[in-house]
Scaffold this motif. Structure first.
Motif, PDB file in Angstrom:
ATOM      1  N   GLU A   1      34.527  30.589 107.947  1.00  0.00           N
ATOM      2  CA  GLU A   1      34.127  30.802 106.440  1.00  0.00           C
ATOM      3  C   GLU A   1      34.560  29.624 105.820  1.00  0.00           C
ATOM      4  O   GLU A   1      35.590  29.207 105.683  1.00  0.00           O
ATOM      5  CB  GLU A   1      34.548  31.984 105.989  1.00  0.00           C
ATOM      6  CG  GLU A   1      33.961  32.227 104.737  1.00  0.00           C
ATOM      7  CD  GLU A   1      34.354  32.828 103.238  1.00  0.00           C
ATOM      8  OE1 GLU A   1      33.752  33.187 102.405  1.00  0.00           O
ATOM      9  OE2 GLU A   1      34.791  33.783 104.225  1.00  0.00           O
TER      10      GLU A   1
ATOM     11  N   ASN B   1      28.083  26.902 105.081  1.00  0.00           N
ATOM     12  CA  ASN B   1      28.007  28.581 105.326  1.00  0.00           C
ATOM     13  C   ASN B   1      26.518  29.200 105.747  1.00  0.00           C
ATOM     14  O   ASN B   1      26.081  28.834 106.289  1.00  0.00           O
ATOM     15  CB  ASN B   1      28.229  29.806 104.523  1.00  0.00           C
ATOM     16  CG  ASN B   1      29.909  29.714 104.772  1.00  0.00           C
ATOM     17  OD1 ASN B   1      30.622  28.921 104.880  1.00  0.00           O
ATOM     18  ND2 ASN B   1      30.502  30.377 103.722  1.00  0.00           N
ATOM     19  N   ARG B   2      25.778  28.695 104.464  1.00  0.00           N
ATOM     20  CA  ARG B   2      24.360  28.992 104.325  1.00  0.00           C
ATOM     21  C   ARG B   2      23.084  27.975 105.232  1.00  0.00           C
ATOM     22  O   ARG B   2      22.598  28.698 105.833  1.00  0.00           O
ATOM     23  CB  ARG B   2      23.338  28.607 102.993  1.00  0.00           C
ATOM     24  CG  ARG B   2      22.243  28.420 103.104  1.00  0.00           C
ATOM     25  CD  ARG B   2      21.563  29.372 101.236  1.00  0.00           C
ATOM     26  NE  ARG B   2      21.859  27.355 101.114  1.00  0.00           N
ATOM     27  CZ  ARG B   2      23.347  26.585 100.005  1.00  0.00           C
ATOM     28  NH1 ARG B   2      23.480  27.559 100.173  1.00  0.00           N
ATOM     29  NH2 ARG B   2      23.012  26.391  99.439  1.00  0.00           N
TER      30      ARG B   2
ATOM     31  N   GLU C   1      23.910  29.908 108.823  1.00  0.00           N
ATOM     32  CA  GLU C   1      23.053  31.030 108.701  1.00  0.00           C
ATOM     33  C   GLU C   1      21.947  30.961 109.350  1.00  0.00           C
ATOM     34  O   GLU C   1      21.134  31.473 109.346  1.00  0.00           O
ATOM     35  CB  GLU C   1      23.271  32.073 107.911  1.00  0.00           C
ATOM     36  CG  GLU C   1      24.890  31.887 107.549  1.00  0.00           C
ATOM     37  CD  GLU C   1      25.127  33.859 108.468  1.00  0.00           C
ATOM     38  OE1 GLU C   1      24.672  33.739 108.547  1.00  0.00           O
ATOM     39  OE2 GLU C   1      26.548  33.485 108.076  1.00  0.00           O
ATOM     40  N   GLU C   2      21.278  29.962 108.291  1.00  0.00           N
ATOM     41  CA  GLU C   2      19.700  29.641 108.906  1.00  0.00           C
ATOM     42  C   GLU C   2      19.112  28.751 109.714  1.00  0.00           C
ATOM     43  O   GLU C   2      18.096  29.152 110.253  1.00  0.00           O
ATOM     44  CB  GLU C   2      19.351  28.533 107.136  1.00  0.00           C
ATOM     45  CG  GLU C   2      19.387  29.553 106.091  1.00  0.00           C
ATOM     46  CD  GLU C   2      19.074  27.970 104.573  1.00  0.00           C
ATOM     47  OE1 GLU C   2      18.546  27.535 104.914  1.00  0.00           O
ATOM     48  OE2 GLU C   2      19.326  28.799 103.433  1.00  0.00           O
TER      49      GLU C   2
ATOM     50  N   ALA D   1      21.080  28.815 112.717  1.00  0.00           N
ATOM     51  CA  ALA D   1      20.879  30.538 114.066  1.00  0.00           C
ATOM     52  C   ALA D   1      20.270  31.350 113.390  1.00  0.00           C
ATOM     53  O   ALA D   1      19.054  31.993 114.897  1.00  0.00           O
ATOM     54  CB  ALA D   1      22.339  31.121 113.579  1.00  0.00           C
ATOM     55  N   ALA D   2      19.276  31.914 112.692  1.00  0.00           N
ATOM     56  CA  ALA D   2      18.206  32.534 111.993  1.00  0.00           C
ATOM     57  C   ALA D   2      16.847  32.158 112.226  1.00  0.00           C
ATOM     58  O   ALA D   2      16.911  32.944 113.142  1.00  0.00           O
ATOM     59  CB  ALA D   2      18.242  33.163 110.351  1.00  0.00           C
TER      60      ALA D   2
ATOM     61  N   CYS E   1      24.579  35.709 115.048  1.00  0.00           N
ATOM     62  CA  CYS E   1      25.820  34.169 114.481  1.00  0.00           C
ATOM     63  C   CYS E   1      26.794  35.129 113.528  1.00  0.00           C
ATOM     64  O   CYS E   1      26.460  36.041 112.950  1.00  0.00           O
ATOM     65  CB  CYS E   1      24.833  33.604 112.829  1.00  0.00           C
ATOM     66  SG  CYS E   1      25.742  32.527 112.084  1.00  0.00           S
ATOM     67  N   LYS E   2      27.905  34.495 114.093  1.00  0.00           N
ATOM     68  CA  LYS E   2      28.699  35.860 113.387  1.00  0.00           C
ATOM     69  C   LYS E   2      29.844  35.013 112.574  1.00  0.00           C
ATOM     70  O   LYS E   2      30.836  34.088 113.467  1.00  0.00           O
ATOM     71  CB  LYS E   2      29.952  36.467 114.169  1.00  0.00           C
ATOM     72  CG  LYS E   2      31.230  36.932 113.468  1.00  0.00           C
ATOM     73  CD  LYS E   2      31.772  38.453 114.202  1.00  0.00           C
ATOM     74  CE  LYS E   2      32.715  39.184 113.768  1.00  0.00           C
ATOM     75  NZ  LYS E   2      33.241  39.818 114.682  1.00  0.00           N
ATOM     76  N   LYS E   3      30.309  35.010 110.980  1.00  0.00           N
ATOM     77  CA  LYS E   3      31.015  34.438 110.113  1.00  0.00           C
ATOM     78  C   LYS E   3      32.431  34.907 110.166  1.00  0.00           C
ATOM     79  O   LYS E   3      32.753  36.493 110.434  1.00  0.00           O
ATOM     80  CB  LYS E   3      30.522  34.671 108.760  1.00  0.00           C
ATOM     81  CG  LYS E   3      31.375  34.073 107.748  1.00  0.00           C
ATOM     82  CD  LYS E   3      30.610  33.803 106.978  1.00  0.00           C
ATOM     83  CE  LYS E   3      30.923  35.285 105.657  1.00  0.00           C
ATOM     84  NZ  LYS E   3      30.119  34.699 104.870  1.00  0.00           N
TER      85      LYS E   3
END
Length: 427
Positions: free
Chosen positions: A199, A205-206, A209-210, A212-213, A219-221
């Motif tokens: 983190e 972070n965003r 995550e985006e 990975a999506a 995707c694990k924080k």
């Protein structure tokens, strides 16, 4: 060919070649017979901590009886440090053997009209060749600069990817916002490959995550609440994991950097994924406690520590670790290279550490920041004495002579850490 001749050749590569495309790196691997395809690759990027994550994962793999290779950068003293097999740096003889094997293919590439590989491409090619030749099962790879265009990203099917702490560094290459830098790091993400990340700021972070999506991957924080630092002892830090999978017993690292607990927990989650949840955490606990990672809050002489902190984020976290050790008298030895934000690093050190005196020196490198300019920067933020010494040797001699019970912290560059470590071996 001798070891010194091989090293000299590699060091001189930047004088006659330029940055190549990722496709060129893939072509290099094809000429080598794609040794990376014989390996289960753990690929790790990040601004700070990625080397530590790699070392921790590799140690835990070996604790499970797995054979592993480790590729990290830069080296502190000798180039062999970058390539390790089953926990040992490759020997000078093995280094030369692999170098010659790779260079045979390089000559073949050149005859067919391909450019000469870069410094990092050669070392990466040597590493995966050495790993495949040694028959190891896993290869833990640390990216060099960035991620998306890094030579290590030529590996097309890693087993897992991980991203350690992201901060502002190498802005002249990676971009001048956290979003841009995170996008470069997240360039190592691949379809069908899970990613774990530490983190950071919401902006970075965003981006992860985006990305990975978009790839449709797990995707694990690893959040700040995944662990708790318990205490710092003389040369160790103890922490606990909040996930019941790891048990209630305290974990210990042979290091006093608070940030290392975060790196260790990221490595633990990578291991949990690799073992499908059937690993043996009690073995991992023992393995982590044994790890010694050079140049990271490492005591090279009594009361004299070197640390690889070389950007603002790393210096801030370094200062937090020093504070956690409790009240004590301090001195700082510092140097940096030109592209770093030395102004903000010096400001942070002066605001945070309250050292009795500061020593700045000039690195033996063409990118070195002028020591007099570093001294001027320190003088803008402190009224404590600031001494200038022309070389790391003279600087180390000065702090030893004037140590007088103080703890001396040496930081600002991994080059400085390596030079001081080598000098300390002579004493």
């Amino acid at each position: 060919m001798t070891y010194d001749e091989a090293v000299d050749y590699i060091l001189n590569i930047p004088k006659f070649t330029k940055k190549n495309s990722l496709e060129h790196t893939r072509q290099c691997l094809r000429f080598l017979g794609n040794p990376e395809r014989e390996l289960k690759v753990i690929h790790v990027a990040g601004t700070n901590g990625k080397g530590s994550v790699c070392v921790y994962v590799e140690a835990m793999l070996r604790s499970e009886g797995k054979s592993a290779g480790l590729f990290v950068s830069p080296h502190l003293v000798r180039m062999n440090e970058r390539i390790r097999i089953r926990g040992e740096q490759i020997s000078d003889r093995e280094f030369v053997r692999v170098f010659e094997k790779v260079m045979e293919k390089v000559r073949e590439m050149e005859r067919q009209g391909f450019p000469h590989p870069t410094f990092f491409e050669i070392l990466f090619g040597m590493a995966v060749t050495a790993f495949a030749d040694a028959g190891v099962e896993y290869a833990v790879l640390e990216t060099g600069l960035g991620g998306r265009l890094d030579a290590t990203n030529a590996v097309e099917h890693p087993a897992v990817t991980a991203i350690a702490s992201i901060g502002m560094d190498h802005r002249e290459i990676l971009g001048d916002t956290l979003e841009q830098i995170a996008a470069e790091k997240a360039g190592i993400l691949k379809k069908h490959v899970p990613v774990f990340y530490s983190e950071g700021a919401e902006a970075s972070n965003r981006v992860i995550e985006e990305r990975a999506a978009g790839l449709g991957i797990s995707c694990k924080k690893i959040g700040k609440n995944a662990f708790e630092n318990l205490r710092i002892e003389h040369k160790n830090i103890a922490f606990s994991c909040t996930n019941a999978y790891y048990g209630t017993t305290a974990w210990k690292l042979h290091n006093t950097g608070l940030y290392q607990a975060e790196n260790a927990v990221l490595a633990l989650e990578v291991m949990r994924s690799l073992t499908g949840g059937s690993g043996r955490p009690h073995l991992w606990r023992e393995a982590l406690a044994r790890v010694t990672w050079e140049g990271r809050m490492e005591e090279i002489l009594p009361g004299i520590y070197i640390d690889g902190a070389h950007n603002v984020n790393a210096v801030q976290r370094f200062a937090e670790s020093v504070h956690a050790r409790g009240p004590h008298r301090k001195a700082v030895l510092f140097s940096a290279v030109q592209e770093k934000d030395y102004e903000e690093m010096t400001a942070c050190l002066c605001r945070s550490l309250d050292a009795d005196f500061y020593v700045v020196t000039h690195l033996e490198d063409k990118r070195a920041m002028d020591a007099e300019k570093l001294a001027e920067a320190f003088a803008r933020y402190t009224d404590r004495p600031v001494e200038v010494r022309k070389s790391p040797r003279e600087a180390l001699s000065y702090v030893r002579k004037h140590q007088d019970g103080r703890t001396v912290y040496c930081l600002g560059s991994l080059y400085l850490a390596g030079m001081l470590k080598e000098l300390a071996r002579e004493l």
